[in-house]
Design a protein around this motif. Structure first.
Motif, mmCIF file in Angstrom:
data_model
loop_
_atom_site.group_PDB
_atom_site.id
_atom_site.type_symbol
_atom_site.label_atom_id
_atom_site.label_comp_id
_atom_site.label_asym_id
_atom_site.label_seq_id
_atom_site.Cartn_x
_atom_site.Cartn_y
_atom_site.Cartn_z
ATOM 1 N N ASP A 36 0.819 -1.214 0.000
ATOM 2 C CA ASP A 36 0.000 0.000 0.000
ATOM 3 C C ASP A 36 0.853 1.265 0.000
ATOM 4 O OD1 ASP A 36 -2.282 -1.506 0.020
ATOM 5 O OD2 ASP A 36 -2.617 -1.341 2.186
ATOM 6 N N THR A 37 2.075 1.185 0.499
ATOM 7 C CA THR A 37 2.916 2.383 0.609
ATOM 8 C C THR A 37 4.177 2.331 -0.237
ATOM 9 O OG1 THR A 37 4.131 1.512 2.527
ATOM 10 C CG2 THR A 37 2.122 2.787 2.969
ATOM 11 N N VAL A 38 4.557 1.153 -0.727
ATOM 12 C CA VAL A 38 5.826 1.000 -1.448
ATOM 13 C C VAL A 38 5.554 0.704 -2.920
ATOM 14 C CG1 VAL A 38 8.008 -0.262 -1.598
ATOM 15 C CG2 VAL A 38 6.957 0.163 0.642
ATOM 16 N N SER A 39 6.195 1.483 -3.789
ATOM 17 C CA SER A 39 6.015 1.317 -5.235
ATOM 18 C C SER A 39 7.356 1.518 -5.926
ATOM 19 C CB SER A 39 4.981 2.317 -5.766
ATOM 20 O OG SER A 39 5.441 3.650 -5.587
ATOM 21 N N GLY A 40 7.366 1.348 -7.236
ATOM 22 C CA GLY A 40 8.623 1.517 -7.940
ATOM 23 C C GLY A 40 8.449 1.639 -9.435
ATOM 24 N N PHE A 41 9.550 1.954 -10.096
ATOM 25 C CA PHE A 41 9.626 1.925 -11.551
ATOM 26 C C PHE A 41 11.081 1.746 -11.943
ATOM 27 C CE2 PHE A 41 9.193 6.574 -10.528
ATOM 28 C CZ PHE A 41 10.479 6.985 -10.870
ATOM 29 N N VAL A 42 11.317 1.526 -13.223
ATOM 30 C CA VAL A 42 12.658 1.245 -13.733
ATOM 31 C C VAL A 42 13.135 2.432 -14.556
ATOM 32 C CG1 VAL A 42 13.981 -0.227 -15.309
ATOM 33 C CG2 VAL A 42 12.367 -1.251 -13.688
#
Length: 279
Positions: A104-110
């Motif tokens: 719910d709080t941690v996301s990402g991208f490359v």
């Protein structure tokens, strides 16, 4: 006709600057604000990454981004789909970049890295840095550092090498659209700036760097007018992202952007709730 009594009094420069700083402090604590970045991990071979599940690897088909291998129990979603096996995570340089959600709080991208490799960036909307953040310390408004300068276009393709904090002395060539020149207190300056969105970005250091301001330097974003004039308001000088998170790799000031005098205007350092340096 508008009643003069109802007309708003124009904001003072100090009030305008206070609003600017309030927006800055609000921006750095957003889910993708500078204080939320917890990891930038370059992936050159199959590996795990600290703090997030899955096994990450370069794409074998030469396409943009990385692959991630995980089970459904790991809870990784790529572009909204739960990963149970191997999924492609397209980089930000792709026409349709992927979004990764870990919780719910941690996301990402490359992101694409200098040299052709790719790295995973991880953002935590409840990072320790966000929880500990107190304020961005600033100088008081200083009208002495609002400078009128001239912008002279460079020949097309003019570049300058910029060192970056984590590049071990190597440089990255940036296109320099023009020179920014002015004189102050008997000294002539010729600054280099590169494109950043619609603005030009000046990366500079001065005699306060490493003393009363962040050691690596600061950024100033400016825009030339059609007549070739340009205002440099150093009261709006901002700290680079690497002042907020070690996971950023910031450009460093080139020689011509290193002032020998103190520029006592703009942002100084990032402070904790206790008033100590956060970073």
């Amino acid at each position: 006709m508008t009643d003069a009594a109802t007309q708003q009094t124009p904001a003072t420069p100090q009030e305008v600057l206070a609003r600017f700083h309030a927006r800055r402090e609000e921006s750095v604590v957003q889910p993708r604000g500078s204080l939320a970045l917890t990891q930038t991990q370059q992936v050159d071979a199959e590996q795990t990454i600290w703090g997030v599940p899955g096994t990450w690897a370069p794409r074998t088909d030469g396409g943009s981004g990385l692959t991630v291998t995980a089970t459904a129990a790991d809870g990784i979603r790529v572009d909204g789909e739960l990963v149970d096996g191997t999924a492609t995570v397209r980089g930000k340089d792709d026409e349709s970049p992927s979004e990764v959600v870990f919780s719910d709080t941690v996301s990402g991208f490359v992101i694409a890295q200098h040299g052709g490799s790719y790295a995973l960036r991880v953002w935590d909307a409840e990072s320790d840095a966000i929880r500990d953040f107190g304020s961005i310390d600033t100088f008081d408004f200083n009208p002495e550092w609002i400078v009128q300068a001239a912008f002279t276009p460079n020949p097309e393709g003019t570049t300058l090498g910029f060192e970056h904090l984590k590049d071990d002395g190597q440089t990255r060539d940036e296109v320099i659209p023009g020179s920014i020149t002015f004189s102050k207190d008997g000294v002539d300056y010729d600054l280099a700036a590169f494109k950043s969105g619609r603005a030009l970005q000046i990366v500079f250091a001065d005699a306060t760097s490493g003393d009363s301001t962040y050691s690596v330097g600061r950024f100033l974003f400016v825009a030339p007018r059609p007549d070739g004039t340009i205002t440099l308001d150093f009261n709006q000088a901002v700290l680079p992202p690497c002042a907020f998170s070690y996971a950023f790799n910031c450009p460093m000031p080139p020689k011509q952007n290193r002032f020998t005098v103190p520029i006592e205007a703009g942002e100084k350092n990032v402070l904790s709730k206790a008033g100590a340096l956060l970073h």
